[in-house]
Design a protein around this motif. Structure first.
Motif, PDB file in Angstrom:
ATOM      1  N   PHE A   6      -8.637  25.121   3.346  1.00 56.17           N
ATOM      2  CA  PHE A   6      -8.040  25.923   4.409  1.00 56.17           C
ATOM      3  C   PHE A   6      -6.762  25.264   4.934  1.00 56.17           C
ATOM      4  O   PHE A   6      -5.741  25.925   5.150  1.00 56.17           O
ATOM      5  CB  PHE A   6      -9.034  26.111   5.561  1.00 56.17           C
ATOM      6  N   VAL A   7      -6.823  23.956   5.171  1.00 56.88           N
ATOM      7  CA  VAL A   7      -5.658  23.229   5.665  1.00 56.88           C
ATOM      8  C   VAL A   7      -4.534  23.281   4.639  1.00 56.88           C
ATOM      9  O   VAL A   7      -3.362  23.494   4.966  1.00 56.88           O
ATOM     10  CB  VAL A   7      -6.024  21.771   6.005  1.00 56.88           C
ATOM     11  N   GLN A  12       0.717  25.547   2.634  1.00 58.06           N
ATOM     12  CA  GLN A  12       1.478  26.278   1.623  1.00 58.06           C
ATOM     13  C   GLN A  12       2.156  27.510   2.210  1.00 58.06           C
ATOM     14  O   GLN A  12       3.274  27.853   1.821  1.00 58.06           O
ATOM     15  CB  GLN A  12       0.560  26.680   0.472  1.00 58.06           C
ATOM     16  N   MET A  13       1.486  28.181   3.133  1.00 54.43           N
ATOM     17  CA  MET A  13       2.089  29.352   3.765  1.00 54.43           C
ATOM     18  C   MET A  13       3.336  28.970   4.546  1.00 54.43           C
ATOM     19  O   MET A  13       4.345  29.680   4.526  1.00 54.43           O
ATOM     20  CB  MET A  13       1.065  30.037   4.678  1.00 54.43           C
ATOM     21  N   ILE A  14       3.292  27.822   5.238  1.00 53.29           N
ATOM     22  CA  ILE A  14       4.455  27.348   5.982  1.00 53.29           C
ATOM     23  C   ILE A  14       5.577  26.972   5.025  1.00 53.29           C
ATOM     24  O   ILE A  14       6.757  27.305   5.247  1.00 53.29           O
ATOM     25  CB  ILE A  14       4.075  26.144   6.861  1.00 53.29           C
ATOM     26  N   LEU A  15       5.237  26.278   3.933  1.00 51.45           N
ATOM     27  CA  LEU A  15       6.255  25.869   2.964  1.00 51.45           C
ATOM     28  C   LEU A  15       6.922  27.076   2.317  1.00 51.45           C
ATOM     29  O   LEU A  15       8.128  27.064   2.048  1.00 51.45           O
ATOM     30  CB  LEU A  15       5.633  24.968   1.893  1.00 51.45           C
ATOM     31  N   MET A 226      -3.458  18.652  -4.442  1.00 54.45           N
ATOM     32  CA  MET A 226      -4.518  18.205  -3.536  1.00 54.45           C
ATOM     33  C   MET A 226      -5.637  19.236  -3.477  1.00 54.45           C
ATOM     34  O   MET A 226      -6.824  18.897  -3.539  1.00 54.45           O
ATOM     35  CB  MET A 226      -3.940  17.969  -2.139  1.00 54.45           C
ATOM     36  N   MET A 227      -5.256  20.514  -3.398  1.00 57.26           N
ATOM     37  CA  MET A 227      -6.257  21.571  -3.332  1.00 57.26           C
ATOM     38  C   MET A 227      -7.043  21.661  -4.635  1.00 57.26           C
ATOM     39  O   MET A 227      -8.262  21.877  -4.623  1.00 57.26           O
ATOM     40  CB  MET A 227      -5.576  22.902  -3.020  1.00 57.26           C
ATOM     41  N   ASP A 228      -6.359  21.483  -5.763  1.00 60.78           N
ATOM     42  CA  ASP A 228      -7.055  21.487  -7.057  1.00 60.78           C
ATOM     43  C   ASP A 228      -8.050  20.329  -7.143  1.00 60.78           C
ATOM     44  O   ASP A 228      -9.170  20.492  -7.647  1.00 60.78           O
ATOM     45  CB  ASP A 228      -6.044  21.383  -8.204  1.00 60.78           C
TER      46      ASP A 228
END
Length: 245
Positions: A6-7, A12-15, A226-228
């Protein structure tokens, strides 16, 4: 999906939004009077999706508005009779169907009725908020540093230059215009000087924007990795728990 994902997704949405802003800056590097923008961020503490002894609250990344640099752009000499730029702090005021708007874009012309207008046809206002009319058949227009427009010995108008105590009161309104989004009033700019035959370039620095674009792209890739890794770790954990059972 656990908290780490989630974090990461919020980051990613901000980037992605930041990349859109940078791309817009680069696209407008040659737009007269354009002001460079940058993304502002903040942490958004929220309750975790699952509590497994982790921190409370979890801090997500959230947008915190767009910062705009109203710094002076370089002045480019065009020689255009109705090209104008403001040297110093201030804005031209124009009238649109949606109300008064402000701009640093001085690419002005006249409409069929002789009104001084923007490229989009919005009338440019004088120091008192009225329209300016010029009869081009009366001869060359000369414009003083205070905005006074003359043809020969006749004064035909005075281009208004307005300033805000807090430029943050202005919001983008499209067509290189800004609208007053606060209860602050525009005041006549006492320090600004009008330059006839010049246009103000954007204050975008291409090398800096390209550098930012590379940094944002790398940050996005690192967040994806990181998410992967978190997803792979969760998968292995489930597999091991399945063997134990």
């Amino acid at each position: 999906m656990d908290n780490a994902l989630f974090v990461g997704l919020s980051r990613q949405m901000i980037l992605r939004r930041e990349m859109e802003i940078i791309a817009n800056n680069i696209a407008n590097m040659d737009t007269a009077g354009f002001k460079v923008e940058s993304m502002m961020q903040k942490t958004d503490p929220s309750e975790p999706a699952v509590t497994l002894g982790g921190p409370r609250p979890v801090k997500f990344v959230a947008p915190d508005g767009v910062a705009r640099d109203f710094g002076q752009g370089a002045l480019l000499k065009t020689g255009g009779e109705l090209d104008m730029s403001i040297e110093g702090k201030g804005f031209f005021q124009v009238q649109t169907p949606q109300g008064a708007r402000f701009t640093r874009d001085g690419r002005f012309t006249t409409d069929p009725t002789g009104r001084l207008v923007t490229q989009a046809g919005a009338p440019v206002l004088d120091a008192s908020g009225g329209e300016i009319t010029v009869d081009m058949e009366k001869g060359q227009v000369s414009i003083g540093a205070d905005g006074t427009m003359s043809q020969g010995d006749e004064q035909v108008g005075k281009v208004g230059m307005f300033a805000f105590a807090n430029p943050g009161a202005l919001e983008k309104a499209g067509d290189n215009l800004f609208r007053n989004a606060s209860n602050l009033s525009a005041e006549p700019s006492v320090d600004a000087k009008l330059r006839q035959g010049f246009l103000e370039n954007s204050n975008v620095k291409p090398v800096l924007e390209i550098t930012r674009m590379v940094e944002v792209s790398r940050a996005y890739e690192q967040t994806a990795k990181m998410m992967d890794s978190e997803a792979e770790l969760a998968r292995r954990t489930v597999e091991r728990l399945g063997r134990v059972q």
